[in-house]
Design a protein around this motif. Structure first.
Motif, PDB file in Angstrom:
ATOM      1  N   ALA A 240       0.799  -1.220   0.000  1.00  0.00           N
ATOM      2  CA  ALA A 240       0.000   0.000   0.000  1.00  0.00           C
ATOM      3  C   ALA A 240       0.836   1.276   0.000  1.00  0.00           C
ATOM      4  CB  ALA A 240      -0.939   0.002   1.208  1.00  0.00           C
TER       5      ALA A 240
ATOM      6  N   LEU B  54      -6.720  -2.135   1.242  1.00  0.00           N
ATOM      7  CA  LEU B  54      -6.198  -2.634  -0.026  1.00  0.00           C
ATOM      8  C   LEU B  54      -6.517  -4.116  -0.228  1.00  0.00           C
ATOM      9  CD1 LEU B  54      -4.547  -1.974  -2.526  1.00  0.00           C
ATOM     10  CD2 LEU B  54      -2.476  -2.524  -1.266  1.00  0.00           C
TER      11      LEU B  54
ATOM     12  N   LEU C 239      -3.556   1.740  -8.420  1.00  0.00           N
ATOM     13  CA  LEU C 239      -3.801   0.305  -8.293  1.00  0.00           C
ATOM     14  C   LEU C 239      -4.382  -0.249  -9.590  1.00  0.00           C
ATOM     15  CD1 LEU C 239      -4.084  -2.332  -6.700  1.00  0.00           C
ATOM     16  CD2 LEU C 239      -6.316  -1.532  -5.948  1.00  0.00           C
TER      17      LEU C 239
ATOM     18  N   ALA D 136      -0.455  -4.026   3.886  1.00  0.00           N
ATOM     19  CA  ALA D 136      -1.004  -2.692   4.123  1.00  0.00           C
ATOM     20  C   ALA D 136      -1.189  -2.431   5.607  1.00  0.00           C
ATOM     21  CB  ALA D 136      -2.353  -2.539   3.407  1.00  0.00           C
TER      22      ALA D 136
ATOM     23  N   GLY E 133      -1.834   2.192  -2.624  1.00  0.00           N
ATOM     24  CA  GLY E 133      -2.882   2.305  -1.612  1.00  0.00           C
ATOM     25  C   GLY E 133      -4.182   2.826  -2.195  1.00  0.00           C
ATOM     26  N   VAL E 134      -5.290   2.534  -1.517  1.00  0.00           N
ATOM     27  CA  VAL E 134      -6.597   2.840  -2.085  1.00  0.00           C
ATOM     28  C   VAL E 134      -6.920   4.323  -2.114  1.00  0.00           C
ATOM     29  CG1 VAL E 134      -7.499   0.605  -1.417  1.00  0.00           C
ATOM     30  CG2 VAL E 134      -7.794   2.548   0.117  1.00  0.00           C
TER      31      VAL E 134
END
Lengths: 253, 253, 253, 253, 253, 253, 253, 253
Positions: B127, B186, B163, B180, B156-157
């Motif tokens: 992440a 994630l 991603l 993460a 990371g989100v």
């Protein structure tokens, strides 16, 4: 994919009716699903033989019956988890071929139980009879997804000889699901005995300081054996699903 | 197996010097290891190409150096985890071919890094840069065990496009390790995008209510995506090991 | 007991100088310790061969040295727990016969190590080398209290054959102390193999979700094997003390 | 032990029909249970006077009745824990000599209550009337296993004089079970007064921040008195079983 | 109170220069502090003999010195808590009459220690020597606020006779502060022996499952004795302050 | 967006060199970032006056200096959080206009402090001086993002009149950040007094049962006042950022 | 404001019947509410269009009916939360225009649902159907307070394309409420995609280690996306209220 | 006190029939209760006007009725806590003068409610109507013990003016019980406003992250106001009892 609309635009573009900028802008603004990310959109459902899954816990009997019925129209394999008896009966009314599994709380369509004699790709190993509902949830999940399953019950570490005596039955599986409550030590013992991926499923079985499965969960996360990973408490579905995914890697390429 | 002793007894038995009961009693009382349960005794170490593992966290530099040296005499692949720089240097003094990996805190012998271009059997997805030490521990573990590894960092989100843009690099791996911290989201996002076994490794990265990795751990255990299983906080070794076991099932039969 | 005062009063009573009421009142108001509850007051210290115990953790080196010196004047057996090296050296300055045990953090006077060959009344079984300090604290505590001790090290459940191979060494002890960190599964496995009281000592060895020994503690409290009871995390002294008390019941009547 | 098969092989070996290697191989491959590890396999059940135990909590009334009936056929002492009234009645239908103990939730066969006047090998000391069910579970467990038991009820530390007044009744027991909820201070007070092994059983009695027995559990684990070990919350069976094991060490050699 | 302004307005109102509405509006809009809520504003500081309190934990030595100096100019009694030695010395440089109490981490001005012989209005009862710093913080706090204090040290429940022998010294205090770590059972035992308000102060003394004072805190909150209330872990100041408030109710009307 | 490539394809399409299907396929397979999701890709960075943010906690001084330098080349506003003094000095070496804020642990470029007299869009209200570092982190974050900020310090609920006296200064802000440790009651009191969105930031200030900010966190989450939402413990940046986002909604349309 | 009394006093003062001191004293002692702090007293209720709120959870049906009826007499907008069906029917008996919302457990008067087509000032985004009751509680709360609301359901991160496909519907809202259970990752993903204040509402949906919403709560508090703040578990009302407050800041000045 | 026996012995001693040693031995062995520690034995019950207390939570209706009846025979004041309606009715059958208090779950004999107009020695201040049962339990407990009580309800901090407006009613009480759930901030606010001992009673009122009263408990323990101590969650009895003890110190000497 809104094929028609985009194709019309491209036709008009080719015909000189719209310019490059217009096409570029249109493409940039396409809603995500319009781009036809089939892999995302349908990525779980469209593969042959892969079950559709319904989580019943927060649904009414009517909702479960309807969703199951509709899925059964387009898929040969349907799985409903955390279903009570009433839901099971309601589904069977509309999908007569469906089966209700009382112990595991599952409703299945298209499920075939692995013969006792078969050496399963997935093994489901269970510490005590109290853990059986979760173990069955795992086993049936793996079966309906397409794996063959070996069931090994009642081999908790308090009677170690039973586990050792059954070891030959599952040490060649591609993935082993270990289901145990209380202190969850079975995951460590199995993980120490075999060289296979172990998916540990803690159960909420236990009293007092078991704290609803927390003791088993922490025990499994801290396993001194390598190769053990863990899913949520009582999550037999998750354990069976992960084990099936692992087992299916062998033929995946 | 105390071959000699048992064989002598059998000779004497055949010679009529001892009776059946005596042999039966002797056999029943054989210590376990004397029965030659090679599978158990050496089951992890004897396979070709499989690394020996040393856990350095509770050992002195001298102990680490000695154990590593002895293992290096009988094995081509040795792995030491949670090693500090001093341990790394001490080992290199006695095993010059050993390598010290500062970020991951590993000492390795016989390790080969997967080429950037290769499509790894194992993917290690990370992440943030703070999670890199754990991710490298996972990646190098899988590599020294024999898997090829694809590394995907900093996805990371909070920046979802990164991603999505890297997804093609790892969606065909046989096992995906997701590393993460913070909320660990994630794992769920990756688990929802691909149909592969995901091993989630929560890290202790985060402040305040991260509670040393507890937030990420709980998040990953409760992942709404199927096929995600979890190892201990910061346990990159465990994640890499489990992923290698999964990836190696394909050729295991 | 303020013998003199009470005896004088009784003499005066017999002499008719004071009446019954006065004696009754005096007796009722006697301070508790004046009643000579020797059993309570000295109940731990006065038995022959029983060690005096100093807990060093919250004391200065000077305090430890002084208390040890004074106890050594009136007792042949003295035990100081959680002592650092400096404390050990300071004590040896004033009590030359004292010994400092670096691994266990103990200072002892009058301690005799059980010979390797002896079958101990107490067994101390230890999962990994990281747990050794706690195990040694338990073993030396039991020894200085008067028990003979069998030490069984490095028999964690990830390598089950080692435990099974050593089982004959301790299955006849009167009490078994099991020292383990991580998931603490060794307590359950040992408890399932032998019919003896097991005192489980969880250690803080482990990372992440071990939460400083909480995982092992919960695991041991939830042991599926009967006959297992648990002491505080890292409390080797408590484990050894309890085991000695159990072992000494045999000859107590 | 498959005596017949192995004996036949040995006969053929002695007759020269098979060679040493064949016998060695056979022995190495014997399934674990075939080796007749009677100690393991039957280690709890075969001793005279030792009760068989059924845990009813996760079983149906029918299952409890059937298991109890079958155990009663081969054993004079049977114990079923966590049984409700319905289970108790169902068992009495098929095993008329069985007794149901409502307070403790136990069903017993072959149990004899210790006479009030006897000085028990095991003492069960109970803080308040709310803790009585757990205390009775402990007491009856110890009795059916073969220990004599002294019961001391309602001696919580809020009324210290009651405890002190009863001390003479149990200070000579070989093992003392202390059952207490709320803050569980009774274990420390008893442990400080007597020189015997104390098994502390925390109960879930208490409100609010008792957190289902957690307060008593932590209190007992942190007891400032030596010689106290702890079992799971509300686990009267575990406490009674451990105490019996301790008490039986006296005559075990 | 901005007396001048309001009085001028009232004068002008009386003189007919402003009307009723204007006065009403002015009053309604008075800032809160302008209304002279002396009770609120100065409610703690203005009472004779009541100490000013400085919390040093998050301040620099310079800040502590300056604040103490300024308070000392207007008050005869100043208390600084959680002060280290350096702070103590710095304060004494500028306020020579100040005293530094190393054990308790306090700096005081105007403090008088209660004579040993006095029967204090407040008693501070302490389980072990490790708890002394917290107990001294409580005792000195109560003294500088104006209470006389009886100190009773080292009367933990593991040696009950010591507590019983000292009981007469504090059973007539108006408020009893009980300071204890580990399982904190002393609060229950004291609360059960005397009919006075007990303020329990849990300390962080203890190992492993003491969890930094949590065990003692929960134990004290769940005390089976009535009349026990609890302050924060290690909060000797809070305990002494509350006890002083209680003791001072007697003469408050 | 790979404009060039797509435009060339479209030209070739218009020229009849490729067919519709080819274009459709190309579009479907465009990598995510190639689609020019500028909003996603740069969504935080590209807006005028919006600061770039560096989280220093897990970075080396060299990394922080380099990243800051590069961001300063393309942005007028840069913010680095959790920076120590060394990092601050290192950044100033390469970006002389940068400022280091010791209390808040921030490095800023392009920050302007709100004048004392201004009525800020954002108010940052702080319970005690120990909470100031977190409050300053919040205030400077909001300022560099573009909000004006009113600071209100030392208005904890233990001295309610101070809070009431300052209320007029911030009750018209568009968003109020409340920073408090210990029990965090200030959030409820402020939330009950004003009709504005309150962002509560719990701090780790407090002792014992504050458990590193958990008490304040739970208190704020359970606030009896409506309109209070909470960010992570000690997360001043998060609180200031959220408040700025809220304040900037007014002019966002 | 006791206008009459104060005015009379002022008249008497002007008439010279009372002196300045008397008036000053009277003013100082005025009870707080007598000063007419209308802003405080009525600060929530008196604004036009702002709903009165009743919390039904701890009230009887009769109490709810009566309180609702009385509020309905003086306000056009009334909201009752956590109401069961019986309460809803009872209220409709006395306030026929009231509506009962079964899913959300709300009773409303004066509520208008936002048309599907409207772009809401507030967006309520919901992960799964199990989270719908909480989401509806949030949406209706915001609507009755005066905001327009966009509802986006069933966009959990396990099917990321659905969320991305709906993004355009709510990325322009002024405040976004994200409702999610299990691991609560949706808050981070949404927070990373849009530049708006996000109010995250964790729900208790989930099993085992979700621990009644704790996993989602911790996940959301540790969100790696900036601009996310959190309210209590299942507190849809709190989320909707906070979002409305934020949205209403735009027109507040 | 076995007066007779001891007196006879003393007579025989005076008569020269037994010697001093015999008397000394007899005295040393007297059972504790035989020494007539009336203060301990009856210390709570024998004081005039002090109520006997029955805790009903773990008792049957029959037990409660019988115990109450017997206590009513020898005491004018009896209190039963945590009683349900059935218990209340059963007691009134046999003790007609008893009263049942439904809200508080109490049965009382000899209770007199404090007149509304009286200035109570004890004040019970309650945050919300949901906290009323606990507050009433506290108030009635204090009243039956002999204190006069001022009740102040519904003054939670979300509407601060109500609390300020009622402050004059209880600021002169000798002890103030503050009953609050949710975040429990009322204890801090009251503690900051008045200079009296505050006993805080956290209640389990609240949802989600209130965790059954944990949030309020921690909040109160961490109160930033001095002089606040805390009892167990929902423990109204404990709060009222402690407050009465404090209030009664004034006349205790």
């Amino acid at each position: 994919m809104r094929d028609a609309a985009l194709e019309r635009l491209l036709e008009r573009f080719r015909a000189g009716e719209v310019d490059t900028d217009t096409v570029m802008q249109y493409i940039k603004k396409l809603p995500y699903d319009d781009l036809g990310f089939a892999k995302i959109d349908y990525h779980r459902g469209i593969r042959q033989g892969f079950a559709e899954v319904i989580y019943c816990a927060s649904k009414t009997t009517e909702q479960v019956r309807e969703i199951f019925r509709r899925l059964a129209e387009r898929s040969d394999h349907v799985l409903a988890t955390r279903a009570n008896r009433e839901m099971g009966m309601a589904v069977k009314d509309v999908v007569p071929k469906a089966q209700y599994h009382e112990v595991a709380g599952l409703i299945t369509l298209g499920w075939k139980r692995t013969p006792e004699s078969a050496a399963g790709e997935v093994a489901v190993v269970c510490a005590g009879t109290s853990d059986l509902p979760v173990a069955e949830e795992a086993a049936i999940t793996a079966e309906i997804m397409g794996s063959s399953v070996t069931r090994v019950n009642d081999v908790g570490v308090a009677g170690l000889h039973r586990l050792l005596g059954e070891l030959h039955r599952f040490e060649d599986a591609r993935a082993v699901v270990v289901v145990a409550g209380m202190e969850g030590a079975l995951a460590s013992v199995v993980g120490g005995l075999i060289d296979k991926p172990v998916i540990a499923v803690p159960t909420s079985v236990g009293y007092g300081a078991a704290f609803g499965g927390l003791a088993a969960l922490l025990g499994m996360l801290n396993s001194c054996a390598s190769g053990v990973s863990v899913v949520n408490i009582d999550n037999g579905f998750g354990g069976g699903y992960a084990a099936h995914l692992i087992a299916s890697q062998a033929s995946a390429r």
